[in-house]
Motif scaffolding. Sequence first.
Motif, short mmCIF file in Angstrom:
data_model
loop_
_atom_site.label_atom_id
_atom_site.label_comp_id
_atom_site.label_asym_id
_atom_site.label_seq_id
_atom_site.Cartn_x
_atom_site.Cartn_y
_atom_site.Cartn_z
N PRO A 1 -11.31 5.46 -2.52
CA PRO A 1 -10.96 6.87 -2.33
C PRO A 1 -9.50 7.03 -1.94
N ASN A 2 -8.88 8.08 -2.45
CA ASN A 2 -7.46 8.35 -2.19
C ASN A 2 -7.31 9.17 -0.91
N VAL A 3 -7.80 8.60 0.19
CA VAL A 3 -7.79 9.29 1.48
C VAL A 3 -7.46 8.27 2.56
N THR A 4 -7.41 8.73 3.82
CA THR A 4 -7.22 7.83 4.94
C THR A 4 -8.46 6.96 5.09
N THR A 5 -8.28 5.64 5.06
CA THR A 5 -9.42 4.73 5.14
C THR A 5 -9.08 3.54 6.02
N GLN A 6 -10.10 2.96 6.63
CA GLN A 6 -9.93 1.68 7.30
C GLN A 6 -9.85 0.59 6.25
N ILE A 7 -9.23 -0.55 6.60
CA ILE A 7 -8.97 -1.55 5.57
C ILE A 7 -9.86 -2.78 5.63
N ASN A 8 -10.76 -2.86 6.60
CA ASN A 8 -11.53 -4.08 6.76
C ASN A 8 -12.86 -4.06 6.00
N GLY A 9 -13.15 -3.00 5.27
CA GLY A 9 -14.42 -2.92 4.57
C GLY A 9 -14.27 -2.95 3.07
N ILE A 10 -13.36 -3.79 2.55
CA ILE A 10 -13.09 -3.80 1.12
C ILE A 10 -14.33 -4.17 0.31
N LYS A 11 -15.21 -4.97 0.87
CA LYS A 11 -16.45 -5.32 0.17
C LYS A 11 -17.33 -4.10 -0.05
N ASP A 12 -17.20 -3.11 0.83
CA ASP A 12 -18.00 -1.89 0.68
C ASP A 12 -17.58 -1.08 -0.53
#
Length: 300
Positions: free
Chosen positions: A198-209
């Motif tokens: 998604p092109n929004v503010t996101t956390q970076i540690n859940g790339i597998k999700d």
Amino acid sequence: MRKLVFVFLLLSFVSFSQTYSLNKVTPTHTNEISFVKHTFYEIGYNTKYHLPAWTFYSLTKEHLALANLDRKGSFVKDPLLNSSQAKNKDYSASGFDKGHLVPCEDMSFSEQAMHETFYFSNCAPQTTELNRGEWKVLEELNRHWGKEYGEVIVISGPVFENNMRTLGEVKIPIPNSFYKIIIRHETQTYKAIGFILPNVTTQINGIKDRVCSIDSIEKITGLDFFSELPDNLEEQFESVSSAKDWNFDHHNIKTESDTIVKTKPIVTQCSAKTKKGKRCLNKTNSTNRLCVQHQKNTKH
């Protein structure tokens, strides 16, 4: 009988080992696509949206071993493309980054290769949080996979939808999400994995999700990837993406977004327009880039 069995197995191997072109992408609306081939990557450019629908390139262990040039370049018009393209002023004060689809770091083995990544045909509006967060993490993973597996094919692009917000004179749409597909060859098969971010503010540690099937990406983009492959071979790896087939040990990569996400929200100028057609001067820290007043207006 033993001889016949041997001949059958030999024919099966020869048939499977036939060389197929993986860069064949079939769009639903072919009249909207201009195909551009640069030295080390290819683009399917959407002339309706003035953005790349997809980019395609090979990331090899050999190129990565030579990738040591410092990042250098600024975005310019793609000389091989006659269609309308964005300009630097379209992004100015918009609050969005010019997000590379083919990363310049992947092409840092050659000055020419790196220069060609700074064409407007190879970028799209991305939030700072995505461009310097999950998108960057995924780019780093791709480089690790290129070194580990010898070669990976990388396909990236935005997801186009109806009623997207726009920026600039030529109305560059702001995608709500982006996709990335990575594929590698293994004995008698291919391994592929897809991501939608998604092109929004996101956390970076859940790339597998963010892992998804190639089929799901094809459904939302209207693109048929690897369309030259036989259907039965496509179905083997497009219907399911398994993170178990890929080494994610490198995914805890520190990026600029480690501080961006955890500190105060980024304040930008509202992306809406006033009744007189001018850019709203109000400031906002909302991820939808709208000030309080324009957020209220969208609800009515």
